[in-house]
Design an enzyme around this catalytic site. Structure first.
Site, PDB file in Angstrom:
ATOM      1  N   SER A 163       0.645  -1.507  -0.450  1.00 13.79           N
ATOM      2  CA  SER A 163       0.349   0.425  -0.669  1.00 13.79           C
ATOM      3  C   SER A 163       0.863   1.572   0.038  1.00 13.79           C
ATOM      4  CB  SER A 163      -0.787   0.054   1.437  1.00 13.79           C
ATOM      5  OG  SER A 163      -2.022   1.194   1.307  1.00 13.79           O
TER       6      SER A 163
ATOM      7  N   ASP B  37      -4.196  -4.327   6.239  1.00 12.19           N
ATOM      8  CA  ASP B  37      -4.622  -5.541   4.837  1.00 12.19           C
ATOM      9  C   ASP B  37      -3.334  -6.633   4.945  1.00 12.19           C
ATOM     10  OD1 ASP B  37      -6.560  -6.716   2.592  1.00 12.19           O
ATOM     11  OD2 ASP B  37      -5.543  -5.313   1.736  1.00 12.19           O
TER      12      ASP B  37
ATOM     13  N   HIS C 210      -2.588  -1.819  -2.780  1.00  8.26           N
ATOM     14  CA  HIS C 210      -3.801  -0.356  -3.276  1.00  8.26           C
ATOM     15  C   HIS C 210      -3.750   0.677  -4.152  1.00  8.26           C
ATOM     16  CE1 HIS C 210      -3.927  -2.239   0.845  1.00  8.26           C
ATOM     17  NE2 HIS C 210      -4.741  -3.173   0.138  1.00  8.26           N
TER      18      HIS C 210
END
Length: 202
Positions: free
Chosen positions: A22, A142, A49
C-alpha cells in the site's frame, strides 16, 4: 527490531509468489520486481492499493523496468510462471483452484479493493506449501490475515523490515498476527528471490 534471516527456508519448491503493498509499496516493488531475472520460474501476483476511479500506470511503469512480462490480467486468465500479474484498480484478484485468475467487484475488504487478504487467502488454497507471501510497506493491516492463511497452508511468509518501510502499519500488522517466518530488508528479499529463480534454496 532485529531482522530475521532463516537460512533453512525451503524455497526451491515455490511455484507462485503473492505480494501485497500500500502506501510506500510502489517504491519497494520498484526494488524487488526489477531484480527478478529472465527465466524466473514462479508466477508473481501483486496487489497494490490504488484508486479505483482512474487507470493504473503501474503495468507500464514496471514493464519498462522488469525482465519479466508484466500484465494487468483479464478475468479467467490462466496463471503462467515467469509472469507478473498486477491487480486492476477496483477489482479483487483471486486465484481459482483451476489455476486461473478471477476478478471480483465484491465489497472492499479491510477498506480496500483490491484486497491483499483476498488474494493471499485464495492463493493459499490453490498453491499450499508451494506459495510464498510477501507483505511490504503499507498504511493499514490488510495482508495480516492472508499471510497467516499462507503459513497455515504450509507456505512461506516474508515481511519487509518495518525499519525500512515508508509506512509501517502493514508489516507490523502481519508480524503481530503471527504469520511471519522472516523479516527482511528489501536487499535481502531481492537476493533470495533471485535464488528462487535459479532453482536453489537460500
Amino acid at each position: 527490531m532485529k531482522v530475521l534471516e532463516e537460512s533453512f527456508s525451503p524455497l526451491a519448491g515455490i511455484d507462485a509468489i503473492v505480494i501485497g503493498a500500500s502506501a510506500g509499496g510502489v517504491e519497494a516493488l520498484n526494488q524487488l520486481l526489477p531484480a527478478l531475472p529472465a527465466g524466473f520460474r514462479p508466477a508473481v501476483l501483486v496487489v497494490v492499493h490504488v484508486r479505483a476511479d482512474s487507470p493504473s500506470l503501474l503495468p507500464e511503469l514496471f514493464a519498462a523496468r522488469c525482465r519479466l512480462p508484466v500484465v494487468e490480467p483479464d478475468d479467467k486468465a490462466t496463471i503462467t510462471g515467469g509472469t507478473i500479474y498486477l491487480a486492476p484498480p477496483g477489482y479483487h484478484m483471486l486465484v481459482e483452484p483451476d489455476g486461473t485468475i478471477s476478478l471480483s467487484v465484491d465489497p472492499p475488504v479491510r477498506f480496500s479493493r483490491p484486497s491483499v487478504d483476498v488474494l493471499f487467502e485464495s492463493a493459499a488454497l490453490c498453491f499450499g506449501d508451494a506459495l510464498l507471501g510477501i507483505v511490504l510497506s503499507g498504511a493499514n493491516d490488510d495482508g495480516a490475515r492472508g499471510l497467516a492463511a499462507i503459513r497455515n497452508a504450509g507456505g512461506r511468509c516474508w515481511v519487509q523490515d518495518p525499519q525500512t518501510a515508508s509506512s509501517t502499519a502493514m508489516p507490523l500488522g502481519a508480524i503481530a498476527r503471527g504469520g511471519v517466518h522472516d523479516v527482511l530488508t528489501l536487499d535481502a528479499m531481492a537476493a533470495r528471490l533471485r535464488g528462487i529463480g535459479q532453482g536453489s534454496a537460500t
